[in-house]
Design a protein around this motif. Structure first.
Motif, PDB file in Angstrom:
ATOM      1  N   ILE A  13       0.837  -1.201   0.000  1.00 56.70           N
ATOM      2  CA  ILE A  13       0.000   0.000   0.000  1.00 56.70           C
ATOM      3  C   ILE A  13       0.873   1.253   0.000  1.00 56.70           C
ATOM      4  O   ILE A  13       0.594   2.219  -0.713  1.00 56.70           O
ATOM      5  CB  ILE A  13      -0.976  -0.015   1.197  1.00 56.70           C
ATOM      6  CG1 ILE A  13      -2.028  -1.096   0.998  1.00 56.70           C
ATOM      7  CG2 ILE A  13      -1.647   1.346   1.378  1.00 56.70           C
ATOM      8  CD1 ILE A  13      -2.906  -1.323   2.206  1.00 56.70           C
ATOM      9  N   GLY A  14       1.934   1.239   0.780  1.00 57.89           N
ATOM     10  CA  GLY A  14       2.847   2.376   0.799  1.00 57.89           C
ATOM     11  C   GLY A  14       3.537   2.587  -0.536  1.00 57.89           C
ATOM     12  O   GLY A  14       3.716   3.721  -0.989  1.00 57.89           O
ATOM     13  N   PHE A  16       2.340   1.727  -3.509  1.00 57.53           N
ATOM     14  CA  PHE A  16       1.368   2.209  -4.485  1.00 57.53           C
ATOM     15  C   PHE A  16       0.923   3.647  -4.220  1.00 57.53           C
ATOM     16  O   PHE A  16       0.410   4.319  -5.115  1.00 57.53           O
ATOM     17  CB  PHE A  16       0.140   1.301  -4.532  1.00 57.53           C
ATOM     18  CG  PHE A  16       0.356   0.024  -5.289  1.00 57.53           C
ATOM     19  CD1 PHE A  16       1.186  -0.024  -6.388  1.00 57.53           C
ATOM     20  CD2 PHE A  16      -0.269  -1.141  -4.899  1.00 57.53           C
ATOM     21  CE1 PHE A  16       1.394  -1.190  -7.092  1.00 57.53           C
ATOM     22  CE2 PHE A  16      -0.078  -2.329  -5.598  1.00 57.53           C
ATOM     23  CZ  PHE A  16       0.756  -2.342  -6.695  1.00 57.53           C
ATOM     24  N   SER A  17       1.096   4.131  -3.014  1.00 58.56           N
ATOM     25  CA  SER A  17       0.657   5.494  -2.721  1.00 58.56           C
ATOM     26  C   SER A  17       1.684   6.546  -3.137  1.00 58.56           C
ATOM     27  O   SER A  17       1.327   7.719  -3.284  1.00 58.56           O
ATOM     28  CB  SER A  17       0.344   5.636  -1.237  1.00 58.56           C
ATOM     29  OG  SER A  17       1.523   5.489  -0.477  1.00 58.56           O
ATOM     30  N   SER A  20       0.780   8.201  -6.494  1.00 52.36           N
ATOM     31  CA  SER A  20      -0.387   9.050  -6.288  1.00 52.36           C
ATOM     32  C   SER A  20       0.006  10.353  -5.603  1.00 52.36           C
ATOM     33  O   SER A  20      -0.491  11.425  -5.955  1.00 52.36           O
ATOM     34  CB  SER A  20      -1.425   8.308  -5.451  1.00 52.36           C
ATOM     35  OG  SER A  20      -2.483   9.142  -5.105  1.00 52.36           O
ATOM     36  N   LEU A  21       0.892  10.268  -4.645  1.00 45.58           N
ATOM     37  CA  LEU A  21       1.373  11.461  -3.961  1.00 45.58           C
ATOM     38  C   LEU A  21       2.127  12.378  -4.913  1.00 45.58           C
ATOM     39  O   LEU A  21       1.898  13.591  -4.936  1.00 45.58           O
ATOM     40  CB  LEU A  21       2.269  11.062  -2.793  1.00 45.58           C
ATOM     41  CG  LEU A  21       2.927  12.166  -2.000  1.00 45.58           C
ATOM     42  CD1 LEU A  21       1.874  12.887  -1.174  1.00 45.58           C
ATOM     43  CD2 LEU A  21       4.008  11.615  -1.120  1.00 45.58           C
ATOM     44  N   PRO A  31      -2.827  16.352  -1.643  1.00 43.26           N
ATOM     45  CA  PRO A  31      -2.745  14.889  -1.728  1.00 43.26           C
ATOM     46  C   PRO A  31      -3.520  14.203  -0.604  1.00 43.26           C
ATOM     47  O   PRO A  31      -2.951  13.519   0.234  1.00 43.26           O
ATOM     48  CB  PRO A  31      -1.244  14.625  -1.620  1.00 43.26           C
ATOM     49  CG  PRO A  31      -0.740  15.748  -0.794  1.00 43.26           C
ATOM     50  CD  PRO A  31      -1.591  16.927  -1.134  1.00 43.26           C
ATOM     51  N   ALA A  33      -6.026  11.749  -0.641  1.00 40.67           N
ATOM     52  CA  ALA A  33      -6.176  10.289  -0.719  1.00 40.67           C
ATOM     53  C   ALA A  33      -4.838   9.594  -0.505  1.00 40.67           C
ATOM     54  O   ALA A  33      -4.757   8.580   0.200  1.00 40.67           O
ATOM     55  CB  ALA A  33      -6.770   9.895  -2.065  1.00 40.67           C
ATOM     56  N   SER A  34      -3.782  10.118  -1.101  1.00 40.25           N
ATOM     57  CA  SER A  34      -2.478   9.471  -0.939  1.00 40.25           C
ATOM     58  C   SER A  34      -1.962   9.640   0.487  1.00 40.25           C
ATOM     59  O   SER A  34      -1.285   8.746   1.009  1.00 40.25           O
ATOM     60  CB  SER A  34      -1.481  10.015  -1.953  1.00 40.25           C
ATOM     61  OG  SER A  34      -1.389  11.402  -1.858  1.00 40.25           O
ATOM     62  N   THR A  37      -3.697   6.918   2.460  1.00 42.88           N
ATOM     63  CA  THR A  37      -3.128   5.587   2.224  1.00 42.88           C
ATOM     64  C   THR A  37      -1.747   5.442   2.848  1.00 42.88           C
ATOM     65  O   THR A  37      -1.385   4.354   3.303  1.00 42.88           O
ATOM     66  CB  THR A  37      -3.069   5.264   0.721  1.00 42.88           C
ATOM     67  OG1 THR A  37      -2.305   6.269   0.058  1.00 42.88           O
ATOM     68  CG2 THR A  37      -4.441   5.159   0.118  1.00 42.88           C
ATOM     69  N   ILE A  38      -0.980   6.518   2.889  1.00 40.48           N
ATOM     70  CA  ILE A  38       0.328   6.457   3.557  1.00 40.48           C
ATOM     71  C   ILE A  38       0.138   6.246   5.061  1.00 40.48           C
ATOM     72  O   ILE A  38       0.880   5.484   5.690  1.00 40.48           O
ATOM     73  CB  ILE A  38       1.151   7.721   3.253  1.00 40.48           C
ATOM     74  CG1 ILE A  38       1.640   7.673   1.814  1.00 40.48           C
ATOM     75  CG2 ILE A  38       2.327   7.861   4.204  1.00 40.48           C
ATOM     76  CD1 ILE A  38       2.338   8.911   1.342  1.00 40.48           C
ATOM     77  N   ALA A  41      -0.762   2.605   5.535  1.00 39.74           N
ATOM     78  CA  ALA A  41       0.438   1.784   5.367  1.00 39.74           C
ATOM     79  C   ALA A  41       1.344   1.892   6.589  1.00 39.74           C
ATOM     80  O   ALA A  41       1.877   0.885   7.069  1.00 39.74           O
ATOM     81  CB  ALA A  41       1.182   2.198   4.108  1.00 39.74           C
TER      82      ALA A  41
END
Length: 73
Positions: A13-14, A16-17, A20-21, A31, A33-34, A37-38, A41
């Motif tokens: 997850i980290g 993939f984020s 996005s970031l 950012p 959403a990112s 997710t961070i 993670a």
């Protein structure tokens, strides 16, 4: 949740984020959403490191990754 699974999910997850970031920062938008997710993670990684007695070493991560992958495939 198994600590090995939490470690691998946190790493994936980290990883993939990060794109996005970078995309949000290059488009000059917040950012949100990112960042969420961070945080997820980071929470999974923190749980995995503290719940397993002795924690994890860097050289154990590939073995843990493929053992979790083999367990679920």
């Amino acid at each position: 949740m198994d600590t090995d699974l939490a470690l691998i999910l946190g790493l994936v997850i980290g990883g993939f984020s990060i794109p996005s970031l970078l995309s949000a920062m290059s488009d000059r938008r917040p950012p949100r959403a990112s960042a969420l997710t961070i945080l997820i993670a980071f929470g999974l990684l923190l749980y995995a490191m503290t719940a397993k007695p002795g924690g994890y070493q860097m050289n154990q991560i590939p073995d843990v990754f493929f053992s979790v992958l083999g367990r679920y495939l």
